[in-house]
Structures are given as C-alpha cells and as structure tokens.
Design an enzyme around this catalytic site. Sequence first.
Site, PDB file in Angstrom:
ATOM      1  N   GLN A 181       0.804  -1.227   0.000  1.00 34.42           N
ATOM      2  CA  GLN A 181       0.000   0.000   0.000  1.00 34.42           C
ATOM      3  C   GLN A 181       0.836   1.277   0.000  1.00 34.42           C
ATOM      4  O   GLN A 181       0.289   2.363  -0.192  1.00 34.42           O
ATOM      5  CB  GLN A 181      -0.937   0.026   1.217  1.00 34.42           C
ATOM      6  CG  GLN A 181      -2.118  -0.936   1.101  1.00 34.42           C
ATOM      7  CD  GLN A 181      -3.091  -0.575  -0.017  1.00 34.42           C
ATOM      8  OE1 GLN A 181      -3.223   0.590  -0.400  1.00 34.42           O
ATOM      9  NE2 GLN A 181      -3.774  -1.572  -0.544  1.00 34.42           N
ATOM     10  N   SER A 240       3.544  -4.632  -5.122  1.00 39.77           N
ATOM     11  CA  SER A 240       2.671  -5.166  -6.157  1.00 39.77           C
ATOM     12  C   SER A 240       2.372  -4.090  -7.189  1.00 39.77           C
ATOM     13  O   SER A 240       2.035  -2.957  -6.835  1.00 39.77           O
ATOM     14  CB  SER A 240       1.361  -5.635  -5.518  1.00 39.77           C
ATOM     15  OG  SER A 240       0.449  -6.022  -6.514  1.00 39.77           O
ATOM     16  N   ALA A 241       2.474  -4.444  -8.479  1.00 35.44           N
ATOM     17  CA  ALA A 241       2.337  -3.441  -9.542  1.00 35.44           C
ATOM     18  C   ALA A 241       0.937  -2.837  -9.631  1.00 35.44           C
ATOM     19  O   ALA A 241       0.790  -1.641  -9.881  1.00 35.44           O
ATOM     20  CB  ALA A 241       2.713  -4.068 -10.886  1.00 35.44           C
ATOM     21  N   CYS A 291     -17.332 -10.732   2.626  1.00 34.10           N
ATOM     22  CA  CYS A 291     -18.425 -11.689   2.519  1.00 34.10           C
ATOM     23  C   CYS A 291     -17.840 -13.027   2.080  1.00 34.10           C
ATOM     24  O   CYS A 291     -17.605 -13.270   0.910  1.00 34.10           O
ATOM     25  CB  CYS A 291     -19.444 -11.207   1.505  1.00 34.10           C
ATOM     26  SG  CYS A 291     -20.911 -12.231   1.476  1.00 34.10           S
TER      27      CYS A 291
HETATM   28  C1  LIG Z   1      -3.336  -5.867  -2.395  1.00 30.68           C
HETATM   29  C2  LIG Z   1      -2.499  -6.224  -1.231  1.00 30.68           C
HETATM   30  C3  LIG Z   1      -1.777  -7.425  -1.208  1.00 30.68           C
HETATM   31  C4  LIG Z   1      -1.895  -8.462  -2.292  1.00 30.68           C
HETATM   32  O1  LIG Z   1      -1.263  -8.076  -3.488  1.00 30.68           O
HETATM   33  P1  LIG Z   1      -1.654  -8.820  -4.852  1.00 30.68           P
HETATM   34  O2  LIG Z   1      -0.679  -8.302  -5.846  1.00 30.68           O
HETATM   35  O3  LIG Z   1      -3.068  -8.456  -5.155  1.00 30.68           O
HETATM   36  O4  LIG Z   1      -1.478 -10.301  -4.610  1.00 30.68           O
HETATM   37  C5  LIG Z   1      -0.962  -7.672  -0.116  1.00 30.68           C
HETATM   38  N1  LIG Z   1      -0.853  -6.788   0.889  1.00 30.68           N
HETATM   39  C6  LIG Z   1      -1.517  -5.619   0.895  1.00 30.68           C
HETATM   40  C7  LIG Z   1      -1.340  -4.681   2.031  1.00 30.68           C
HETATM   41  C8  LIG Z   1      -2.366  -5.307  -0.156  1.00 30.68           C
HETATM   42  O5  LIG Z   1      -3.039  -4.151  -0.130  1.00 30.68           O
END
Ligand SMILES: *Cc1c(COP(=O)(O)O)cnc(C)c1O
Length: 386
Positions: free
Chosen positions: A179, A199-200, A325
């Site tokens: 994040q 994460s991209a 959910c």
């Molecule tokens: C979205 C998210 C993930 C997972 O990442 P993906 O690329 O969707 O697998 C992990 N940790 C946090 C804090 C996230 O917001």
Amino acid sequence: MKRIYLDYAATTPVHPDVAAEMQPYFSEKFGNPSSIHSFGQEAKAAVERAREQVAGLIAAQPEEIVFTSGGTEANNFAVQGIALANEDRGNHIIVSKIEHHAVLEPARFLENHGFKVTFLPVDNDGLVHPEDVQKAITDKTILVSIMHANNEIGTIEPIEEISKITKEKGVYFHTDAVQTVGSIPVDVNKLGVDLLSTSAHKLYGPKGVGALYIRKGTRLEPFIRGGGQERHRRASTENVAGIVGFGKACELAKNELQSRIDHLIPLRDKLIKGIKDNIQDVVLNGHPSIRLPKNVDITVKYVEGESMLLNLDIEGIAVSTGSACSSGALEPSHVLMATGISPELAHGSIRFTLGRLTTDEDIDRVLEVYPKIVEKLRKMSPLVKK
Ligand SMILES: *Cc1c(COP(=O)(O)O)cnc(C)c1O
C-alpha cells in the site's frame, strides 16, 4: 452518469504510458529471457531495465529485486522462505494482527507445521507499538513481519523504530509495503528492512506482477521451485510484459510521487471533514494523521457497510467495506476488530480510497450523495433509537 472510482486500495487503472510500454512485449518482442538468441536477449534486457526501475523507486540494488506474481506471492515467499531457511536458528515468528491475509495465512500455515507465531496487538489507531515487538522477541525468533501501511484503515506503522530493535536482536524484518510503494516515500535503507513486498497493480501497473526486495546476504528458501530464473530464487518464465509495465509504473511513481501526495492530501481531508460535518455519529478509523494520503476509512453507526456500498454503487460511486463476505456469512474485519471496535460498529465501516484520477468534483459529488444515503438507511434501520 459519470462513474466515480474510490477504491484505489483494491486496484488502480493501468497508466496509459505503462500500457504503451507493455504493448510490444506481447507481440514483436515476445522472446523468452532465458533464450540465448536475439529475441531472448531483447526480452532479458527489458526485464533488467525494469529491475533497475523498481529498485530505483525503493532505493534498493537491482540484484536485490526478485519478480513475483504479485504482493501475495511476495509475502508468502518472504514468510515461508525465511522460516524454512532459518529453522536451525529458531522457530518463532512475529506478525501483527492487522496484516493482510497474504501474511496471516502463511503464518498460520507455519503454525500448523511446527512454528510458533505471535500475533501482536495494535492500539485504537491501528499502530503497532515497538516495545511490544521488543518484548515478544525471544532467542528463537527468526522473523518479524509488520506491514508498512494497512490497506483498510491506512495507518502507517513505525517501521524505522521497529527495525532498530530487529537489527539489534539479529532478527530478519519483513514489511508488506504493497500500500505504500508509489503512495509515500519508501527507502529500504531508511526503513531498515531485510525484505519488502510490493505489487504493480496498486501503483498503476498491471495485475499479476510484483516483487520481493531481499537485502543482500539474507538467507531465504525459494517459494516456487523449478528452473533457474531470477538467479535461482523464483522459477518460471518471467512475465515479461507485466514486468516491463511494473518497471514503467515505478519510474512514473518516482517522478510523480510528491505531486501525487500533494494532490491527494487536500482531497482526503476535504472528504473526511465533509463527512464529519454532514453525518452524525461517524468515526474515522485508523490514525488521524499518520495515515496514507489516499485513505478515508470510517464507521457509520446504525447502518450496514454493505447497504451503503450498494447504494453508492447505484449512484456510480465505487467504494469498499471492511467486512469480507465469505461463504455467505459477513465476517467483521479482523483489522477493525484488532483496533478494539465492536463487531456491530465494524459492520458499519466503509472505505474510500482516492487516486490519480480523483477530482475535487468527485469529492463534491460524494458529499452531495452520501449523507442522503445514510439518512435514508438510518430511517429504515432497526438499530437507530427512534
Ligand atoms: C493488495 C495487497 C496485497 C496483495 O497483493 P496482490 O498483488 O493483489 O497479490 C498484499 N498486501 C496488501 C497490504 C495489499 O493491499
């Protein structure tokens, strides 16, 4: 009706420059980076350029970046990889109670396979207290994993302070920075972490690609075994187009970071103030100031988060709730529960996350529509004292 997307913590639209950069790697530049011929070398060069771009955004060395299929794999890789490679030193792991499931589930998996896991509490603002980390560390502890910022409530954790403790104790420190990378400054050396997940698709890149930063010298088992890609740390033919897009997204984020922050903070604060001024009995979740520029997470008393979400969706406004959910049952968010709010209140939570394309007019529209929705729902609610 113009649709308004306020769920940037769930995913972001691919930046047009990122999409353009990726395009050739689906067709004419389709080589396998492991191939010796020119097609392969062209793809390999693109992957290595992207590795420099990703490393550049977080002040890492390119060799310290391993590409993965996303944030989830990066977290699994870090937690299980450290556990399995360091079993000879100990079997104790520390994580916070508000980690993403992609850290909690690997930790629980290890717990079922002979490891001991401490789930650290947070305070009412969602902060992990460094003293609690200090107290939880034993001579069997091999890993601490605390997220950089929480995806639901937006609280930014004191990673620098915690890393001073883990360094002193000789314990590996992982942070889930999915994040924060591209949202606030992230420097692996300032943070003092050994491993960091990103994460991209959370920073205007494509879905299905991410990376784990692994500080030089870190002992870690691979998570995906097979061929020798990624210097034997992550097998499988590279997602070349995805990696190229991720690299470009990181380059853009580095150049635009401050302007993105300057754009978001006034919008975030306007939304918070507008909600508080126009709706009674609302609580801002997370820390009032140590929070992500994009995050507005609130609890509205006497109404269900799902009802608010669906009513906003009818108005073209896309948000998220803290309840997941699963199998038909609404589970209150583990994050909100950890901050000490009651299950009833947790059910009334709603998350707005803002991004690059959010405008002042979007916020005005939310503030016009949303209080009316809450008023309508409260009139129908059995929970309101009438
Ligand atoms: C979205 C998210 C993930 C997972 O990442 P993906 O690329 O969707 O697998 C992990 N940790 C946090 C804090 C996230 O917001």
